[in-house]
Design an enzyme around this catalytic site. Structure first.
Site, short mmCIF file in Angstrom:
data_model
loop_
_atom_site.label_atom_id
_atom_site.label_comp_id
_atom_site.label_asym_id
_atom_site.label_seq_id
_atom_site.Cartn_x
_atom_site.Cartn_y
_atom_site.Cartn_z
N TYR A 186 17.21 52.42 71.89
CA TYR A 186 17.29 51.73 70.59
C TYR A 186 15.86 51.43 70.13
O TYR A 186 14.95 51.28 70.97
CB TYR A 186 18.08 50.42 70.74
CG TYR A 186 19.57 50.68 70.87
CD1 TYR A 186 20.35 50.88 69.73
CD2 TYR A 186 20.17 50.77 72.11
CE1 TYR A 186 21.71 51.13 69.84
CE2 TYR A 186 21.54 51.02 72.23
CZ TYR A 186 22.29 51.20 71.09
OH TYR A 186 23.63 51.47 71.19
N TYR A 220 23.35 56.89 77.36
CA TYR A 220 22.09 56.22 77.73
C TYR A 220 22.37 55.13 78.76
O TYR A 220 23.49 54.62 78.85
CB TYR A 220 21.39 55.65 76.48
CG TYR A 220 22.13 54.49 75.85
CD1 TYR A 220 21.98 53.19 76.32
CD2 TYR A 220 23.00 54.71 74.78
CE1 TYR A 220 22.68 52.13 75.75
CE2 TYR A 220 23.70 53.67 74.20
CZ TYR A 220 23.53 52.38 74.69
OH TYR A 220 24.22 51.35 74.14
N ARG A 241 26.20 54.35 79.67
CA ARG A 241 27.23 54.26 78.64
C ARG A 241 27.41 55.65 78.06
O ARG A 241 26.43 56.38 77.85
CB ARG A 241 26.78 53.34 77.49
CG ARG A 241 26.66 51.88 77.87
CD ARG A 241 27.18 51.02 76.75
NE ARG A 241 28.60 51.23 76.57
CZ ARG A 241 29.29 50.99 75.47
NH1 ARG A 241 28.67 50.54 74.40
NH2 ARG A 241 30.60 51.20 75.39
N HIS A 244 27.68 56.92 71.88
CA HIS A 244 28.51 56.21 70.90
C HIS A 244 27.69 55.80 69.69
O HIS A 244 26.46 55.71 69.75
CB HIS A 244 29.13 54.94 71.53
CG HIS A 244 28.12 54.02 72.10
ND1 HIS A 244 27.61 54.17 73.37
CD2 HIS A 244 27.47 52.95 71.58
CE1 HIS A 244 26.73 53.24 73.61
NE2 HIS A 244 26.60 52.47 72.52
N HIS A 246 27.62 52.67 67.00
CA HIS A 246 28.15 51.33 66.71
C HIS A 246 28.40 51.18 65.22
O HIS A 246 27.57 51.61 64.40
CB HIS A 246 27.14 50.25 67.11
CG HIS A 246 26.90 50.13 68.57
ND1 HIS A 246 27.69 49.34 69.38
CD2 HIS A 246 25.95 50.68 69.38
CE1 HIS A 246 27.23 49.40 70.62
NE2 HIS A 246 26.18 50.21 70.65
#
Ligand code: BEZ
Ligand code: FE
Length: 338
Positions: A186, A220, A241, A244, A246
């Site tokens: 991120y 990630y 994870r 995806h 969000h």
């Protein structure tokens, strides 16, 4: 707290130690000469909490914790290790890092609370864990524009319509969306971050439609350099994870929807470190090999792109309240909302 109920003073000032202002109870507790008496005593003391929901939560929590210690015959050493671990979890938190939420996530507690409070309802889109990487500073992005700067990953175009459970489109829904770049980070994980990237805030148009350019999400690892990461190693669990995207939806009169979409085929989809994947949230990304269409959508390198169509159904606040009432009827107690 009484005004002078602090615990540290300059040595040259005279103060008297004071209690928190609550007197001794009207009953005397038996002296705890046996383990069961300790449990009974604390449960009796908790009867004094005024709020019925708080009383219920504290008594249930205490019973379970005492039961755990009794059942495992927890050693003094083990308890000290647990305290040191929890202390380190707290100390690892900073304004931009939340190790306590991560602990809740990897034990499935965040997912369980979410699942209980947001059961699948009347065709509404299901929720997923929020995670610690949402920020308030995402830029407003016009429909059709990109949430990611150039070079952040493989191109993806996302679009859909937001409707109520009555099938009517909802205009002006605020949509927050965020994802990692193709390195699995991120923007907030880069010390060089100057502006938000791979995140944006959009609004649906008058017919409830939304669209934006993004990058194809990748799997990630959740942060592994703290006590929770160490604990996962001790548990011999991976910290991945599945890929995806969000998305969070907010509109006046509707229950806020926090969710994420998980492209099918990811190797971690059935062992998500934080238990966020639900069947209805697994999506198929279509490969579009049409340079003209890519160009028309605004992709710089006019080649192929992945396409995700995802229509959303939001519950009204009244529908969400109804769900909560049903949950409260099960426990027999109203919400503690102090
Ligand atoms: C996330 O998806 O951003 C996330 C969720 C839980 C823990 C860590 C990351
Ligand atoms: Fe995430």
């Amino acid at each position: 707290m009484p005004a002078d109920a602090q615990t540290t003073f300059p040595q040259d000032e005279v103060h008297h130690a004071v209690s928190n202002g609550i007197g001794a109870p009207e009953f005397n507790l038996p002296l705890p000469d046996r383990p069961e008496i300790i449990t009974a005593n604390i449960l009796k003391l908790l009867e004094q909490a005024h709020d019925p929901r708080l009383r219920f939560l504290l008594k249930t929590l205490t019973r379970h914790m005492h039961q755990f210690i009794t059942e495992t015959s927890l050693t003094t050493d083990e308890w000290m290790k647990a305290i040191e671990f929890l202390t380190r979890v707290g100390q690892t938190c900073t304004p931009i890092r939340q190790e306590t939420i991560l602990l809740s996530d990897v034990f499935g507690i965040s997912a369980l609370v979410d699942a209980i409070n947001n059961p699948p309802a009347a065709g509404a889109t299901e929720s997923s864990v929020l995670g610690p990487f949402f920020t308030e500073d995402a830029a407003d992005v016009e429909l059709g524009h990109s949430i990611a700067s150039e070079g952040k990953g493989e191109y993806m175009f996302v679009e859909g319509t937001v409707k109520g459970t009555d099938g009517k489109p909802i205009p002006n829904v605020t949509i927050d969306t965020w994802e990692t770049d193709d390195h699995g980070f991120y923007d907030t994980q880069y010390t060089s971050r100057e502006a938000p990237d791979c995140r944006g805030r959009l609004r649906t148009d008058s017919e409830g439609r939304y669209s934006y350019r993004a990058v194809v999400p990748v799997p990630y690892p959740i942060p592994g350099d703290g006590p929770v990461g160490e604990m996962l190693l001790n548990m011999r669990r991976h910290n991945m994870r599945p890929a995806h995207l969000h998305m969070m939806f907010e509109a006046p009169g509707y229950a806020k929807l926090v969710t994420a979409f998980y492209p099918a085929g990811d190797e971690f989809i059935q062992s998500d470190a934080v238990f966020g994947v639900k069947k209805s949230l697994v999506v198929n990304l279509e490969q579009v090999n049409d340079p003209e269409r890519a160009k028309a959508l605004g992709f710089k390198r006019a080649e192929g792109f992945k396409y995700l169509r995802k229509d959303i159904v939001m519950r009204t606040e009244a529908e969400a309240r109804e769900t909560r009432t049903q949950i409260d009827e099960k426990t027999g107690l109203p919400l503690f909302d102090d």
